[in-house]
Design an enzyme around this catalytic site. Structure first.
Site, PDB file in Angstrom:
ATOM      1  N   PHE A  93     -15.075  15.100 -18.986  1.00  0.00           N
ATOM      2  CA  PHE A  93     -16.063  14.192 -19.688  1.00  0.00           C
ATOM      3  C   PHE A  93     -15.556  14.024 -21.182  1.00  0.00           C
ATOM      4  O   PHE A  93     -16.449  13.864 -22.065  1.00  0.00           O
ATOM      5  CB  PHE A  93     -17.055  15.437 -19.665  1.00  0.00           C
ATOM      6  CG  PHE A  93     -17.402  16.127 -18.366  1.00  0.00           C
ATOM      7  CD1 PHE A  93     -17.489  15.222 -17.189  1.00  0.00           C
ATOM      8  CD2 PHE A  93     -17.136  17.337 -18.307  1.00  0.00           C
ATOM      9  CE1 PHE A  93     -17.706  15.976 -15.834  1.00  0.00           C
ATOM     10  CE2 PHE A  93     -17.325  17.824 -16.759  1.00  0.00           C
ATOM     11  CZ  PHE A  93     -17.479  17.301 -15.719  1.00  0.00           C
TER      12      PHE A  93
ATOM     13  N   GLU B 179      -9.937  14.856 -24.145  1.00  0.00           N
ATOM     14  CA  GLU B 179      -9.433  13.492 -24.550  1.00  0.00           C
ATOM     15  C   GLU B 179      -8.291  13.722 -25.788  1.00  0.00           C
ATOM     16  O   GLU B 179      -7.166  13.352 -25.740  1.00  0.00           O
ATOM     17  CB  GLU B 179     -10.261  12.678 -24.706  1.00  0.00           C
ATOM     18  CG  GLU B 179      -9.625  11.065 -25.183  1.00  0.00           C
ATOM     19  CD  GLU B 179     -10.595   9.938 -25.292  1.00  0.00           C
ATOM     20  OE1 GLU B 179     -11.990  10.056 -25.006  1.00  0.00           O
ATOM     21  OE2 GLU B 179     -10.210   9.207 -25.988  1.00  0.00           O
TER      22      GLU B 179
ATOM     23  N   ARG C  67     -18.590   2.835 -31.460  1.00  0.00           N
ATOM     24  CA  ARG C  67     -19.108   2.497 -30.047  1.00  0.00           C
ATOM     25  C   ARG C  67     -20.628   2.804 -30.081  1.00  0.00           C
ATOM     26  O   ARG C  67     -21.620   1.853 -29.686  1.00  0.00           O
ATOM     27  CB  ARG C  67     -18.670   3.372 -28.865  1.00  0.00           C
ATOM     28  CG  ARG C  67     -19.105   3.068 -27.572  1.00  0.00           C
ATOM     29  CD  ARG C  67     -18.107   3.630 -26.315  1.00  0.00           C
ATOM     30  NE  ARG C  67     -17.074   2.705 -26.123  1.00  0.00           N
ATOM     31  CZ  ARG C  67     -16.968   1.635 -25.094  1.00  0.00           C
ATOM     32  NH1 ARG C  67     -18.291   1.480 -24.554  1.00  0.00           N
ATOM     33  NH2 ARG C  67     -16.018   1.212 -25.188  1.00  0.00           N
TER      34      ARG C  67
ATOM     35  N   ARG D  14     -18.354  11.586 -22.692  1.00  0.00           N
ATOM     36  CA  ARG D  14     -18.919  10.403 -21.764  1.00  0.00           C
ATOM     37  C   ARG D  14     -19.903   9.675 -22.415  1.00  0.00           C
ATOM     38  O   ARG D  14     -21.017  10.104 -22.523  1.00  0.00           O
ATOM     39  CB  ARG D  14     -19.457  11.200 -20.485  1.00  0.00           C
ATOM     40  CG  ARG D  14     -19.572  10.308 -19.338  1.00  0.00           C
ATOM     41  CD  ARG D  14     -20.095  11.312 -18.245  1.00  0.00           C
ATOM     42  NE  ARG D  14     -19.839  10.584 -16.771  1.00  0.00           N
ATOM     43  CZ  ARG D  14     -20.120  11.199 -15.540  1.00  0.00           C
ATOM     44  NH1 ARG D  14     -20.325  12.636 -15.707  1.00  0.00           N
ATOM     45  NH2 ARG D  14     -19.873  10.829 -14.625  1.00  0.00           N
TER      46      ARG D  14
ATOM     47  N   PHE E  31     -19.439   8.200 -25.325  1.00  0.00           N
ATOM     48  CA  PHE E  31     -18.501   8.118 -26.575  1.00  0.00           C
ATOM     49  C   PHE E  31     -19.089   7.496 -27.579  1.00  0.00           C
ATOM     50  O   PHE E  31     -18.878   6.368 -28.421  1.00  0.00           O
ATOM     51  CB  PHE E  31     -17.105   7.192 -26.268  1.00  0.00           C
ATOM     52  CG  PHE E  31     -16.107   7.475 -27.160  1.00  0.00           C
ATOM     53  CD1 PHE E  31     -14.923   8.353 -26.899  1.00  0.00           C
ATOM     54  CD2 PHE E  31     -15.745   6.293 -27.945  1.00  0.00           C
ATOM     55  CE1 PHE E  31     -14.004   8.482 -27.911  1.00  0.00           C
ATOM     56  CE2 PHE E  31     -14.473   6.572 -28.834  1.00  0.00           C
ATOM     57  CZ  PHE E  31     -13.775   7.527 -28.769  1.00  0.00           C
TER      58      PHE E  31
ATOM     59  N   ALA F 200     -13.194   6.060 -21.835  1.00  0.00           N
ATOM     60  CA  ALA F 200     -13.812   4.609 -21.845  1.00  0.00           C
ATOM     61  C   ALA F 200     -14.053   4.136 -20.146  1.00  0.00           C
ATOM     62  O   ALA F 200     -14.145   2.963 -20.279  1.00  0.00           O
ATOM     63  CB  ALA F 200     -12.878   3.748 -22.892  1.00  0.00           C
TER      64      ALA F 200
ATOM     65  N   GLU G 160     -18.661   6.134 -17.442  1.00  0.00           N
ATOM     66  CA  GLU G 160     -19.864   6.451 -18.376  1.00  0.00           C
ATOM     67  C   GLU G 160     -21.329   5.915 -18.220  1.00  0.00           C
ATOM     68  O   GLU G 160     -22.186   6.761 -18.402  1.00  0.00           O
ATOM     69  CB  GLU G 160     -19.204   6.190 -19.653  1.00  0.00           C
ATOM     70  CG  GLU G 160     -18.056   7.107 -20.172  1.00  0.00           C
ATOM     71  CD  GLU G 160     -17.230   6.245 -21.534  1.00  0.00           C
ATOM     72  OE1 GLU G 160     -16.606   5.025 -21.052  1.00  0.00           O
ATOM     73  OE2 GLU G 160     -17.202   6.638 -22.492  1.00  0.00           O
TER      74      GLU G 160
END
Lengths: 857, 160
Positions: free
Chosen positions: A237, A241, A319, A351, A353, A519, A737
């Site tokens: 999720f 990362e 984002r 998720r 982002f 992403a 996402e």
């Protein structure tokens, strides 16, 4: 149609298939990183020494007593680091800190023969701390002007002119918290050294290449001396990362220093207190509409709560800014972004982002302003949809805006909205103590990494002499079904059945320099790379087949385990006696003996992307994913308790690569979004007591995750039909996402149900998450006349002054979240009774009047 | 100080395991570390998520909330012992596979064992009863729809 998106006849993509590892999962045979411990001899276990302060200088560290604990082998400290003592890419995350930056920050790590010995050893480490002042809330950071990283501004047009042009201008603010990932598998790494000093790390990581790079710089070795493998993750999720790197580095350092395998697995308490979460945000805004409710201008400042280090905060903020428009055309716009530096965990990818956070701002604005404009919220939203030819604030044309309309209309039809709205109005008219709400919200979500360079991927495809195929790609599997899709892509391109293909674990020595599986781009990027590798092989095989069949290579097609001289259904062979096909197996053997290369490295990069982060303009996204959701809730007027009666979703996944997988992603994403917006309530100790900065909700018992009990009683998910996406692998779209943000429908339905306890046209502010407690206070607010925290401005003063950036409230207080107080002191609702309070100090550019100081709950 | 270990006999999936454990070792850790059965997963580690659900004398239990020594002589069943034999899957396993009742798979063994225990006690649960029972475990990926569907399919198959 592009070559990339064109599907051959009878493709394996598009078939409804279960997860490729399902047989392993249901039998308990699937291995996660920590399951490997028992298969590794001589493992040492790592345990952290965690700071009991939110912010302190480490003035002394004594290890003697820890080293006396039976079983303790070594304590890792900064002095042991041969390379760079840092766990990040921005070099602001010391792996072994001399200044602890959050409650729970690891100072050093103890290695021992058993986990219990390591735990006892950690308890015996003596650390001297000199406590320092701390900033725990985003508002504290704003007041202290504690920011980190870039402060981007996204501008289009003239926001002052847009506000002047508007006939209705409102301002307000919102603050909403983050979200704990709560992947069920906590962070885990096992590191070991081979005979030649090669470091091999098995890690639960979404970004093996970056884990590799950070381990390499901590150890002071080149990347080629470190190999990272990820078998699978028990959920990611976004939480895996950026966050796994430091843990992998500690394990690797321990292995390098002791020569023994080192296992580092966080227990749940450690995981939740040490690792980053979704960013909470604060936003202040001023918005202008015309008489028909069309958005004219938006001026806003978004401040994310970044925690103690930058981590991924800058791209998350980018984002957020790029999604503050959601599905809506806003002609004149100016959005400032900044990242608060606070003494909390380093907030990170989750998720969406930043996309969900940006979109929550505009959806909250529309939800609060619709009653003031006297326009039905669904109608207000639809009226503002992008149309053909319009561009986003960052300058990208919105391709396929009609799909927003199509999904919206499909949801209206599927949900039988008109009839149900009427029924709900009647229900609410006849029920004083229970009210229902039904809300529709759209999603438009940009697909690609904002940073253009990340939009590339590699793959490796081997065809063995027996015709079996082994594929490998740079993406990681965390349950999202990426590997299933990649197998389908390979089977489709090679024209063989799925049982001829096997997928090997993700490893940095197979495919280098990979991007994070993030992403939502995993299938787009790695699918492109796998398709490319397979096509290199089929092109070579086509030459072999063509020579044998006496036809041009260009006429060879691969399907159903055959190389065919043309589509057999066309039946246009000149000579019926001529063989028109050769089996895959025979062809592979023939090719081998003709010395034709039977393996290939594939590569893909998304074309047409560019992005200038300095001016926030460009074409960062390949395309947009669209969706729409309708949610109906029922709210109890005495308690604020509610249930979700029905949810309808129509979502655009292009031509689905794997429908069962995609619907699973939509359902799961929606539920996770609903968790963030309605249940999951991160609470940090904001007091001045000795445990200031401690995460108070550090277990599943106190942090409420969505369970079966909260599921919609009736949950209907459909894929948008005829949704082929040009220029993407086999016409598909990303799905990871976007569905999370469909859950805004639940929040807006709760707002409308709460408002129904007030007079018609009542606007309410709803705290986030909209827990039953928050809904209760929203109901109280509605009964008392509605939300007064949104201010309407006289049109001729609309653009002056600009929205302040300093975060100071009118009253100079402001610890609490926006809107209705939930502290139980009554302070919040007292203010809520001041109907339509107009601030007298508009000229000073102050915030709208807000409730007096609130101690957050 | 680490505690001295005690001998313990566990019956898991019909096999006898003679192991040595610290008295405070949880059943989940003993199954994973001493019996080599890593299909039982640890999620929240304090009895909320149910990822470690197993059957103890036929009843679903949280392996993270039991000490291994509490299970001396008891019959334990884990996901590795759910299938009747090497060739055949239990109807629940088949149904979770077919209905995509899993994503990351980490919660799956716990849900399977929970459902196995529930269906053993009540072979014909109503949807409401099933939802109520399955609410005791958490899944972070699926949104539960397919877990319910899979369990219903399995219940049907088991009645036939």
């Amino acid at each position: 149609m592009s070559h990339l998106s064109e599907r051959p006849a009878a493709p394996v993509v598009g078939r409804t298939l279960p997860h490729e590892s399902a047989s392993l999962h249901v039998s308990g045979a699937a291995l996660y990183t920590d399951d490997l411990v028992g298969r590794t001899a001589g493992v040492l276990h790592a345990h952290p020494v965690q700071s009991p302060h939110a912010h302190a200088r480490v003035t002394g560290l004594r290890l003697d007593k820890a080293l006396e604990v039976p079983g303790v082998v070594r304590v890792l400290t900064a002095a042991d680091v041969p390379g760079v003592n840092d766990a990040g890419v921005r070099h602001d995350e010391p792996l072994f800190p001399t200044e602890v930056m959050f409650h729970g920050h690891a100072v050093c790590w103890v290695l021992a023969e058993t986990l219990e010995a390591a735990r006892l050893g950690a308890a015996a480490v003596e650390v001297d701390y000199e406590p320092l002042p701390s900033l725990v809330t985003v508002r504290e950071a704003i007041e202290a002007e504690s920011f980190q990283g870039a402060q981007p501004v996204m501008v289009r047009g003239d926001v002052a002119a847009g506000l002047d042009r508007a006939t209705r201008v409102f301002s307000g603010e919102i603050e909403f918290p983050g979200q704990e990932h709560f992947y069920l598998e906590t962070h885990a790494s096992i590191a070991q050294l081979d005979e030649n000093g090669q470091v091999f790390i098995q890690s639960s990581t979404q970004h093996p290449s970056e884990t590799q790079e950070i381990v390499a710089h901590v150890l002071g070795v080149p990347s080629h001396a470190v190999t990272v493998q990820c078998l699978r993750m028990g959920g990611g999720f976004g939480g895996k990362e950026m966050q796994p790197h430091g843990f992998a580095a500690v394990a690797a350092l321990g292995a390098a220093l002791t020569g023994r395998p080192v296992r580092l697995r966080l227990n749940r308490t450690q995981d939740i207190t040490m690792t980053g979460k979704r960013h909470g945000f604060h936003a202040s805004w001023r918005v202008g509409f015309d008489d028909e409710g069309r958005l004219q201008a938006l001026d806003a400042t978004l401040t994310s709560d970044g925690g103690w280090s930058l981590d991924l905060s800058e791209p998350v903020l980018a984002r957020a800014l790029c999604h503050v428009d959601n599905a809506y055309w806003i002609p004149d716009i100016c959005i400032h972004g900044r990242i608060a530096k606070t003494n909390k965990t380093s907030q990170t990818a989750f998720r969406g982002f930043g996309g969900p956070q940006g979109m929550l701002v505009i959806e909250d604005i529309l939800g609060r302003c619709a009653p003031r404009l006297g326009i039905d919220p669904a109608e207000l939203r639809r009226r503002n949809f992008y149309t053909e030819g319009q561009t986003t604030p960052y300058g990208q044309e919105v391709r396929h805006p009609e799909r927003m309309e199509l999904t919206w209309q499909a949801v209206l039809d599927q949900a039988d909205l008109a009839a149900r709205s009427a029924a709900i109005a009647e229900f609410n008219r006849t029920h004083d103590d229970v009210k229902r709400g039904l809300a529709l919200t759209p999603v438009k979500f940009g697909i690609s990494f904002n940073l253009t360079a990340f939009n590339q991927a590699g793959a490796l495809v081997h065809v063995y002499k027996d015709g079996s195929v082994l594929i490998n790609h740079g993406g990681t599997e965390m349950g999202q079904g990426l590997h299933t899709k990649m197998l389908q892509v390979a089977a489709t391109t090679l024209g063989v059945s799925l049982d001829r293909i096997r997928l090997a674990p993700t490893r940095t020595d197979k495919v280098p320099n990979t991007s994070a599986t993030a992403a939502s781009s995993g299938a787009d990027l790695n699918g492109g790379a796998i398709k490319n590798a397979c096509e290199q092989i089929t092109q070579r095989l086509a030459e072999v087949a063509a020579a044998r069949l006496g036809v041009p290579a260009a006429s060879i097609r691969f399907r159903d385990g055959m190389a065919l001289s043309s589509d057999p259904q066309e039946g246009n062979h000149a000579d019926p006696a001529e063989p028109h096909g050769i089996s895959w197996e025979d062809l592979v053997v023939a090719a081998y003996f003709e010395r034709v290369q039977l393996f290939a490295a594939g590569y893909y990069r998304t074309e047409g992307l560019h992005w200038d982060s300095t001016i926030f303009q460009g074409h960062p996204f390949k395309y947009f994913a669209y969706g729409a959701a309708a949610a109906e809730v029922e709210v109890d007027g005495y308690t604020g308790a509610y249930r979700t009666r029905r949810v309808d979703i129509v979502h655009d996944v292009g031509d689905s690569l794997s429908p069962l997988i995609d619907i699973g992603q939509i359902e799961g994403g929606f539920v996770q979004g609903a968790g963030w917006l309605t249940l999951e309530d991160l609470r940090w100790d904001e007091s001045d007591g000795p445990t200031r900065g401690r995460l108070a909700t550090q277990a599943a018992s106190t942090y409420k995750l969505p369970s079966f009990s909260e599921m919609p009683a009736d949950f209907r998910v459909s894929l948008l039909e005829h949704a082929h996406e040009e220029g993407v692998v086999y016409g598909s779209k990303a799905v990871g996402e976007p569905p999370l943000m469909l859950a805004f429908s639940v929040r807006e339905a709760l707002r409308q149900a709460a408002a129904a306890f007030g007079a018609p046209g009542t606007s309410v502010h709803l705290d986030s998450p909209a827990t039953p407690e928050a809904v209760y206070w929203a109901i109280e607010q509605a009964r008392a006349g509605g939300d007064t925290s949104v201010i309407e401005h006289a049109a001729d003063h609309a653009s002056r002054p600009a929205v302040p950036r300093d975060g100071h409230r009118v009253d100079g207080h402001g610890n609490g979240r926006d809107g209705a107080s939930v502290d139980g002191t009554g302070a919040g609702h007292a203010s809520a009774t001041r109907a339509h309070a107009i601030p007298t100090d508009l000229e000073r550019g102050a915030y709208p009047a807000t409730p007096p100081a609130q101690v957050k709950r | 100080m680490t505690s001295p270990t005690v001998p313990l006999r566990l019956f898991v999936n019909g096999d006898r395991h003679e192991i040595q454990v610290e008295p405070r070792k949880t059943l989940a850790d003993a199954l994973r570390e001493d019996c080599g059965l890593t299909g039982t997963h640890l999620g929240c580690e304090h009895g909320v998520c149910g990822a470690c659900t197993i059957l103890v004398d036929g009843k679903p239990a949280r392996a993270c909330l039991m000490f291994a020594v509490q299970c001396e002589g008891m019959s334990i069943r884990t996901v590795e012992g759910l299938a009747p034999d090497d060739e055949t899957l239990h109807p629940l396993q088949q149904a979770f596979w077919d209905n995509h009742g899993l994503q990351c798979g980490f919660c799956t063994p716990g849900f399977l064992m929970l459902a196995a225990g529930v269906l053993e006690e009540n072979p014909e649960p109503t949807e409401e009863e099933l939802v109520e029972a399955l609410s005791s475990n958490l899944c972070r990926c699926t949104g539960y729809q397919n877990i319910l569907k899979a369990t219903q399919c399995a219940a049907e198959a088991m009645r036939e």
